[in-house]
Design a protein around this motif. Structure first.
Motif, mmCIF file in Angstrom:
data_model
loop_
_atom_site.group_PDB
_atom_site.id
_atom_site.type_symbol
_atom_site.label_atom_id
_atom_site.label_comp_id
_atom_site.label_asym_id
_atom_site.label_seq_id
_atom_site.Cartn_x
_atom_site.Cartn_y
_atom_site.Cartn_z
ATOM 1 N N TYR A 41 41.936 44.122 25.171
ATOM 2 C CA TYR A 41 41.512 44.185 26.496
ATOM 3 C C TYR A 41 41.725 42.913 27.093
ATOM 4 N N ASN A 42 42.353 42.674 28.262
ATOM 5 C CA ASN A 42 42.273 41.355 28.880
ATOM 6 C C ASN A 42 41.149 41.342 29.832
ATOM 7 N N ILE A 43 40.527 40.320 29.633
ATOM 8 C CA ILE A 43 39.253 40.280 30.043
ATOM 9 C C ILE A 43 39.231 40.029 31.660
ATOM 10 N N LEU A 44 40.277 38.908 31.951
ATOM 11 C CA LEU A 44 40.554 38.586 33.333
ATOM 12 C C LEU A 44 40.956 39.482 34.177
ATOM 13 N N GLU A 45 42.274 40.378 33.402
ATOM 14 C CA GLU A 45 42.466 41.106 34.308
ATOM 15 C C GLU A 45 42.087 42.560 34.170
ATOM 16 N N LYS A 46 41.353 42.634 33.288
ATOM 17 C CA LYS A 46 40.259 43.850 33.101
ATOM 18 C C LYS A 46 41.290 45.224 32.763
#
Length: 275
Positions: A41-46
């Motif tokens: 899960y890419n936190i910045l790109e959600k």
């Protein structure tokens, strides 16, 4: 008593029964005990992506067929993902190379047989729920939720064919009348932080009523428990990873195993004030 806050940080659709996580550079790698995918899960790109851990990877695998991946740990440039060992299907170790994206599988049945013999644990009571690597030793955290309540830590020098094993029994606090049992653990500097849950069952296979979860810290050399703190009355927290730390506080991300087929995962931020 520790001062702490617990708050919902992310809700991730498409993952159910999250069981472990590792935070690396704004990415959250997540495993599920009823799936054979590794999720990122890419936190910045959600954004959520997934990688097959096995040739026929599936989601929402039935209990009798699942591989029960419960532990994920970063060692070097590889993520190591371990099955719980509670059935023959659950005796696998998968590695995922963060640079090459290569996935490799290893049979750990001989290692797990050695663990059971060392700790005098029956086949249906072995239940590895956490792993860490410290000073050339693996620490494997046994969840003692079987009939004999064998909470403890295996110290093992290798996950290959030649290995030496020790078992350190650990007494954890009770919630109501049930002793809590390990659900994950990580190394932060020279301390072990761990999660444990009280579940009203004497089976490593069948789920029971959740009575609450705690976080604790122990000395990584002596395994003496330095503190424990109850953090929930009704959540079964199973995954733990370091998020941030300062001179005054330490923050973790933790995940909840909801023991259902619903493909949704809640990730919480747990903040502890340092003593």
């Amino acid at each position: 008593m520790q001062n702490f806050t617990l708050e919902l940080q992310f809700q991730i659709i498409s993952i159910g029964s999250a069981s472990g996580l590792v935070y690396i550079d704004n990415s959250l790698f997540i495993i599920s005990d009823n799936s054979s995918f590794l999720y990122e899960y890419n936190i910045l790109e959600k954004k959520l992506s997934k990688t097959k851990l096995l040739a026929n990877s599936q989601e929402n695998i039935t209990k009798k067929d699942k591989f029960d991946f419960e532990s994920i740990v970063l060692k070097g440039n590889k993520l190591h993902i371990l099955g719980s060992g509670s059935t023959p299907k659950r005796e696998k170790r998968i590695t995922y190379n963060l640079e090459t994206k290569n996935v490799a599988e290893k049979d750990l049945s001989k290692v797990y047989q050695n663990l059971k013999q060392t700790a005098s644990i029956s086949d249906d009571e072995l239940n590895i729920e956490g792993a860490s690597f410290f000073k050339k030793k693996w620490h494997l955290f046994q969840r003692g939720n079987g009939v004999n309540s064998r909470n403890g830590i295996f110290k093992i020098n290798s996950l290959k064919t030649e290995f030496h094993t020790e078992f350190i029994k650990v007494q954890l606090p009770k919630i109501k009348h049930i002793e809590t049992s390990f659900t994950d653990a990580i190394l932060v500097e020279d301390k072990i932080y761990f999660l444990a849950t009280a579940e009203n069952t004497i089976s490593t296979y069948d789920d029971g009523e959740i009575l609450g979860s705690i976080i604790g810290r122990m000395n990584s050399q002596t395994f003496e428990i330095e503190f424990t703190q109850k953090i929930s009355d009704n959540h079964k927290f199973e995954g733990l990873t370091l998020y941030t730390k300062t001179e005054t506080e330490i923050q973790f991300l933790i995940c909840e195993d909801n023991d259902t087929d619903v493909l949704e995962t809640n990730i919480y931020k747990l903040t502890l004030n340092k003593e």
